[in-house]
Design a protein around this motif. Structure first.
Motif, PDB file in Angstrom:
ATOM      1  N   MET A 165     -22.816 -24.702  40.892  1.00  0.00           N
ATOM      2  CA  MET A 165     -21.772 -24.943  39.934  1.00  0.00           C
ATOM      3  C   MET A 165     -22.422 -25.274  38.585  1.00  0.00           C
ATOM      4  O   MET A 165     -23.303 -26.106  38.512  1.00  0.00           O
ATOM      5  N   TYR A 166     -21.972 -24.600  37.549  1.00  0.00           N
ATOM      6  CA  TYR A 166     -22.466 -24.823  36.195  1.00  0.00           C
ATOM      7  C   TYR A 166     -21.607 -25.869  35.502  1.00  0.00           C
ATOM      8  O   TYR A 166     -20.401 -25.920  35.708  1.00  0.00           O
ATOM      9  N   LYS A 167     -22.236 -26.703  34.687  1.00  0.00           N
ATOM     10  CA  LYS A 167     -21.510 -27.712  33.921  1.00  0.00           C
ATOM     11  C   LYS A 167     -21.618 -27.369  32.446  1.00  0.00           C
ATOM     12  O   LYS A 167     -22.694 -27.046  31.955  1.00  0.00           O
ATOM     13  N   THR A 168     -20.496 -27.444  31.758  1.00  0.00           N
ATOM     14  CA  THR A 168     -20.487 -27.299  30.303  1.00  0.00           C
ATOM     15  C   THR A 168     -20.380 -28.703  29.739  1.00  0.00           C
ATOM     16  O   THR A 168     -19.531 -29.490  30.162  1.00  0.00           O
ATOM     17  N   MET A 169     -21.269 -29.015  28.790  1.00  0.00           N
ATOM     18  CA  MET A 169     -21.336 -30.378  28.279  1.00  0.00           C
ATOM     19  C   MET A 169     -21.338 -30.399  26.755  1.00  0.00           C
ATOM     20  O   MET A 169     -21.869 -29.499  26.122  1.00  0.00           O
ATOM     21  N   SER A 170     -20.745 -31.448  26.210  1.00  0.00           N
ATOM     22  CA  SER A 170     -20.779 -31.715  24.776  1.00  0.00           C
ATOM     23  C   SER A 170     -21.078 -33.197  24.612  1.00  0.00           C
ATOM     24  O   SER A 170     -20.363 -34.041  25.161  1.00  0.00           O
ATOM     25  N   HIS A 171     -22.135 -33.508  23.879  1.00  0.00           N
ATOM     26  CA  HIS A 171     -22.532 -34.906  23.670  1.00  0.00           C
ATOM     27  C   HIS A 171     -22.666 -35.655  24.995  1.00  0.00           C
ATOM     28  O   HIS A 171     -22.125 -36.738  25.170  1.00  0.00           O
ATOM     29  N   SER A 217     -16.396 -29.208  31.422  1.00  0.00           N
ATOM     30  CA  SER A 217     -15.832 -28.331  32.458  1.00  0.00           C
ATOM     31  C   SER A 217     -16.887 -28.005  33.505  1.00  0.00           C
ATOM     32  O   SER A 217     -18.083 -28.185  33.286  1.00  0.00           O
ATOM     33  N   HIS A 218     -16.411 -27.500  34.631  1.00  0.00           N
ATOM     34  CA  HIS A 218     -17.256 -27.007  35.720  1.00  0.00           C
ATOM     35  C   HIS A 218     -16.881 -25.544  35.946  1.00  0.00           C
ATOM     36  O   HIS A 218     -15.700 -25.198  35.903  1.00  0.00           O
ATOM     37  N   SER A 219     -17.882 -24.705  36.195  1.00  0.00           N
ATOM     38  CA  SER A 219     -17.635 -23.272  36.404  1.00  0.00           C
ATOM     39  C   SER A 219     -18.527 -22.758  37.521  1.00  0.00           C
ATOM     40  O   SER A 219     -19.620 -23.277  37.751  1.00  0.00           O
ATOM     41  N   SER A 229     -15.803 -20.838  28.771  1.00  0.00           N
ATOM     42  CA  SER A 229     -15.150 -22.139  28.667  1.00  0.00           C
ATOM     43  C   SER A 229     -15.608 -22.884  27.412  1.00  0.00           C
ATOM     44  O   SER A 229     -14.803 -23.470  26.694  1.00  0.00           O
ATOM     45  N   ALA A 230     -16.910 -22.859  27.145  1.00  0.00           N
ATOM     46  CA  ALA A 230     -17.443 -23.541  25.959  1.00  0.00           C
ATOM     47  C   ALA A 230     -16.929 -22.891  24.680  1.00  0.00           C
ATOM     48  O   ALA A 230     -16.561 -23.585  23.731  1.00  0.00           O
TER      49      ALA A 230
END
Length: 58
Positions: free
Chosen positions: A1-7, A12-14, A23-24
């Protein structure tokens, strides 16, 4: 599972890298600000960087 992160906050999870990048880009577009996003793979390594809706993969 990939995680999209900001700061360092997970936004989100993808299941795929393509979905995570999409998503990003969507989150950036909805926010219309200068946020930068990273995508990390299941082992925690950064695999993509998204700034102003432009993705750099690798």
């Amino acid at each position: 599972m990939y995680k999209t992160m900001s700061h360092r906050e997970v936004t989100s999870h993808s299941n795929t890298l393509d979905d995570a990048v999409r998503s990003a880009r969507g989150a950036w577009w909805n926010g219309s600000d200068g946020r930068t996003f990273i995508v990390v793979n299941p082992s925690g390594s950064t695999v993509a960087h998204i700034k102003r809706g432009v993705a750099t993969i690798g």
